[in-house]
Write a protein that holds these residues in place. Structure first.
Motif, mmCIF file in Angstrom:
data_model
loop_
_atom_site.group_PDB
_atom_site.id
_atom_site.type_symbol
_atom_site.label_atom_id
_atom_site.label_comp_id
_atom_site.label_asym_id
_atom_site.label_seq_id
_atom_site.Cartn_x
_atom_site.Cartn_y
_atom_site.Cartn_z
ATOM 1 N N ALA A 5 51.388 43.528 39.047
ATOM 2 C CA ALA A 5 51.315 44.961 38.768
ATOM 3 C C ALA A 5 50.779 45.691 39.985
ATOM 4 N N GLU A 6 51.651 46.492 40.609
ATOM 5 C CA GLU A 6 51.235 47.287 41.753
ATOM 6 C C GLU A 6 50.660 48.617 41.287
ATOM 7 N N SER A 7 49.726 49.128 42.064
ATOM 8 C CA SER A 7 49.150 50.436 41.804
ATOM 9 C C SER A 7 48.611 50.999 43.105
ATOM 10 N N CYS A 22 47.833 44.864 44.052
ATOM 11 C CA CYS A 22 48.781 44.034 43.313
ATOM 12 C C CYS A 22 47.950 43.047 42.496
ATOM 13 N N ALA A 23 47.803 43.350 41.217
ATOM 14 C CA ALA A 23 47.024 42.509 40.326
ATOM 15 C C ALA A 23 47.941 41.514 39.625
ATOM 16 N N ALA A 24 47.510 40.265 39.592
ATOM 17 C CA ALA A 24 48.362 39.218 39.037
ATOM 18 C C ALA A 24 47.772 38.611 37.785
ATOM 19 N N SER A 25 48.659 38.207 36.906
ATOM 20 C CA SER A 25 48.283 37.392 35.752
ATOM 21 C C SER A 25 49.329 36.294 35.617
ATOM 22 N N GLY A 26 48.888 35.150 35.139
ATOM 23 C CA GLY A 26 49.806 34.031 34.962
ATOM 24 C C GLY A 26 49.945 33.139 36.172
ATOM 25 N N ILE A 27 49.404 33.551 37.291
ATOM 26 C CA ILE A 27 49.394 32.724 38.493
ATOM 27 C C ILE A 27 48.080 32.942 39.221
ATOM 28 N N ILE A 28 47.766 32.024 40.105
ATOM 29 C CA ILE A 28 46.603 32.169 40.974
ATOM 30 C C ILE A 28 47.125 32.556 42.344
ATOM 31 N N LEU A 29 46.899 33.802 42.722
ATOM 32 C CA LEU A 29 47.511 34.342 43.940
ATOM 33 C C LEU A 29 47.164 33.552 45.181
ATOM 34 N N SER A 30 45.955 33.019 45.226
ATOM 35 C CA SER A 30 45.498 32.335 46.434
ATOM 36 C C SER A 30 46.317 31.083 46.738
ATOM 37 N N ARG A 31 47.095 30.626 45.799
ATOM 38 C CA ARG A 31 47.913 29.434 45.998
ATOM 39 C C ARG A 31 49.304 29.760 46.543
ATOM 40 N N TYR A 32 49.604 31.023 46.669
ATOM 41 C CA TYR A 32 50.946 31.433 47.050
ATOM 42 C C TYR A 32 50.947 32.232 48.349
ATOM 43 N N TYR A 94 56.509 47.034 46.810
ATOM 44 C CA TYR A 94 56.499 45.949 45.847
ATOM 45 C C TYR A 94 55.683 44.777 46.394
ATOM 46 N N CYS A 95 55.031 44.056 45.501
ATOM 47 C CA CYS A 95 54.435 42.783 45.898
ATOM 48 C C CYS A 95 55.238 41.651 45.259
ATOM 49 N N SER A 96 55.142 40.490 45.884
ATOM 50 C CA SER A 96 55.886 39.337 45.400
ATOM 51 C C SER A 96 55.183 38.056 45.809
ATOM 52 N N ASN A 97 55.265 37.053 44.949
ATOM 53 C CA ASN A 97 54.752 35.733 45.277
ATOM 54 C C ASN A 97 55.913 34.912 45.812
ATOM 55 N N ASN A 98 56.049 34.960 47.114
ATOM 56 C CA ASN A 98 57.057 34.159 47.797
ATOM 57 C C ASN A 98 58.472 34.438 47.314
ATOM 58 N N GLY A 99 58.712 35.673 46.862
ATOM 59 C CA GLY A 99 60.045 36.050 46.427
ATOM 60 C C GLY A 99 60.426 35.576 45.039
ATOM 61 N N VAL A 100 59.496 34.959 44.320
ATOM 62 C CA VAL A 100 59.806 34.429 42.994
ATOM 63 C C VAL A 100 59.640 35.499 41.920
ATOM 64 N N TRP A 102 58.237 39.587 40.964
ATOM 65 C CA TRP A 102 58.100 40.913 41.560
ATOM 66 C C TRP A 102 57.427 41.851 40.579
ATOM 67 N N GLY A 103 56.671 42.781 41.149
ATOM 68 C CA GLY A 103 56.121 43.834 40.327
ATOM 69 C C GLY A 103 57.133 44.950 40.140
ATOM 70 N N GLN A 104 56.684 46.003 39.466
ATOM 71 C CA GLN A 104 57.575 47.127 39.170
ATOM 72 C C GLN A 104 57.629 48.111 40.332
#
Length: 112
Positions: A5-7, A22-32, A94-100, A102-104
């Motif tokens: 979620a971008e803001s 870019c707030a994430a849920s369901g993943i740990i951002l530091s791993r990506y 947009y933010c993305s975790n390695n292209g997998v 994407w936020g809105q």
């Protein structure tokens, strides 16, 4: 389920600053590898910042020295600090975790 979620977007005058989140849920951002992209109307999507798990960052020449990507592991959030903004920075970011995933996106408009 992964959610990004971008803001933080908005209208800013040339020379101004914004910080996108870019707030994430369901993943740990530091791993990506985390990316910030932008897309302006009629233009292709452009990569503007990248941060890898080890913390190294990369920027294209168009934003180098003005944009800074960072990560707060405790908040599971990636940021994009944008300084000295120019009208040509106007785009949806947009933010993305390695292209997998994407936020809105969040709209950034630089105009006087």
């Amino acid at each position: 389920q992964v959610q990004l979620a971008e803001s933080g977007g908005g209208l800013v005058q040339p020379g101004g600053s914004l910080r996108l989140s870019c707030a994430a849920s369901g993943i740990i951002l530091s791993r990506y590898v985390m990316y910030w992209y932008r897309q302006a109307p009629g233009k292709e999507r452009e990569l503007v910042a990248r941060i890898i798990p080890g913390g190294s960052t990369w920027y294209p020449d168009s934003v180098k020295g003005r944009f800074t990507i960072s990560r707060d592991n405790a908040k599971n959030t990636v940021y994009l600090q944008m300084n000295s903004l120019k009208p040509e920075d106007t785009a949806v970011y947009y933010c993305s975790n390695n292209g997998v995933d994407w936020g809105q996106g969040t709209q950034v408009t630089v105009s006087s």
